[in-house]
Write an enzyme that holds these catalytic residues in place. Structure first.
Site, PDB file in Angstrom:
ATOM      1  N   GLY A   9       0.840  -1.210   0.000  1.00 17.55           N
ATOM      2  CA  GLY A   9       0.000   0.000   0.000  1.00 17.55           C
ATOM      3  C   GLY A   9       0.864   1.244   0.000  1.00 17.55           C
ATOM      4  N   GLN A  13      -2.535   6.492   1.299  1.00 18.70           N
ATOM      5  CA  GLN A  13      -2.514   7.673   2.170  1.00 18.70           C
ATOM      6  C   GLN A  13      -1.384   7.604   3.195  1.00 18.70           C
ATOM      7  OE1 GLN A  13      -5.537   7.920   5.133  1.00 18.70           O
ATOM      8  NE2 GLN A  13      -5.467  10.148   5.281  1.00 18.70           N
ATOM      9  N   TYR A 143     -16.101  -2.412   6.908  1.00 20.96           N
ATOM     10  CA  TYR A 143     -14.723  -2.029   7.214  1.00 20.96           C
ATOM     11  C   TYR A 143     -14.348  -2.507   8.612  1.00 20.96           C
ATOM     12  CZ  TYR A 143     -10.782   1.229   7.932  1.00 20.96           C
ATOM     13  OH  TYR A 143      -9.561   1.794   8.186  1.00 20.96           O
TER      14      TYR A 143
END
Ligand code: SER
Length: 320
Positions: A9, A13, A143
């Site tokens: 990842g 972010q 989530y």
């Protein structure tokens, strides 16, 4: 001891900043960044090894771990809350199958693993204020379901196989570098862009929605400090509550107004993200992280707002 670090990842972010911080601390060639499809920045691409892989594919992850003789994995690849709610199957695949692959490879190749969990791992039956480290976790968002599963898998691999797993429960993360995308706390990033660009912002959460938040430099510090912590001091290892501040959209708008007096906030509530936010804590108790590995944030709402506006105004070339 194997010292090479893998970041999954890495274009996301957290990853885009954590990779650069790790390269600065441990050396550029020590840190292997892997992304999925999103184009990495020139800085990320040119400062050290970068590869594209699918984290849910065991063979692809194994190839990288063998090729670079990886000893530490920062597993950041994940789908955020609002996107997960719109595509639950994808969220399960990326968030749960991804960590399952990483943990199994970590067991086989003797790697330590850092994985972020989230305030999303809590639900409506969790105590909302001063949410304890160890408490009820019955999340109602997809989530949250994936994050609790990840926490439990990390505990399992540590208890059963002795894998050195560690992790934190991050609150909403705020940064001027890489926008989040698909999260419920994204408003707290978007608001700064719109404050500079349009002097107004339409918020998708209600004005009184209180959530924990953290500025990205503190999030990076938390990950690196936890991975460097003395293991014998860690009673929890995975899913440490960490926070730096909590506020409502109204309170954040008030801070921004101190710098941009003409700034106005309005509200147009998105029921899906509001529902998710309402199921999360107002404020977490992060004293276990402080006691076990010395966690202490550097940024509160005022210092963060000053720094965000200063850096975003340079990035967007808009003065205020
Ligand atoms: N920032 C995340 C989200 O909103 C929470 O971990 O999905």
């Amino acid at each position: 001891m194997k010292t090479k670090i893998l970041v999954t990842g890495a274009v996301g972010q957290i990853g885009s900043e954590l990779t650069m911080a790790l390269r600065k601390r441990y050396g550029n060639d020590q840190v292997i960044a892997v992304g999925h499809r999103k184009k990495p920045s020139e800085e990320l691409l040119n400062s050290g090894p970068f590869e594209f892989i699918e984290v849910t594919n065991y063979d692809e992850v194994e190839v990288i771990v063998k090729k670079y003789d990886i000893g530490i994995i920062y597993h950041l690849a994940a789908i955020l809350s609002a996107l997960a709610e719109n595509n639950p199957q994808l969220a399960w695949k990326v968030n749960v199958e991804g960590i399952a692959v990483v943990l199994e490879i970590a067991r086989k190749y003797n790697c330590s693993v850092f994985t972020p969990s989230s305030i999303g791992a809590f639900g409506p039956s969790t105590p909302k204020d001063g949410t304890p480290q160890d408490t009820i976790q019955r999340p109602t968002s997809m989530y949250g379901v994936t994050k609790v599963s990840g926490e439990l898998l990390c505990d399992y691999y540590h208890l059963k196989y002795g894998v050195d797993t560690r992790g934190v429960r991050y609150p909403g993360l705020i940064s001027y570098v890489t926008p989040a995308g698909g999260g419920t706390t994204d408003y707290a990033v978007d608001i700064y862009y719109k404050a500079l660009e349009d002097k107004k912002y339409e918020c998708f959460l209600s004005k009184e929605t209180r959530l924990d938040m953290m500025y990205m430099p503190d999030a990076i510090k938390a990950a690196m400090d936890l991975m460097e912590a003395e293991p014998s001091k860690l009673k929890h290892r995975n899913a440490f509550n960490v926070t730096a501040m909590n506020f409502t959209p109204e309170e954040l708008a008030k801070e921004i107004k101190k710098f941009i007096p003409e700034f106005e906030i309005s509200y147009n509530i998105d029921p899906i993200r509001q529902g998710i936010a309402d199921s999360w804590p107002n404020s977490m108790d992060d004293s276990a992280a402080t006691e076990e590995w010395g966690w202490s944030p550097d940024y509160g709402i005022e210092k963060m707002t000053e720094d965000m506006l200063k850096n975003l105004s340079k990035k967007l070339n808009i003065s205020y």
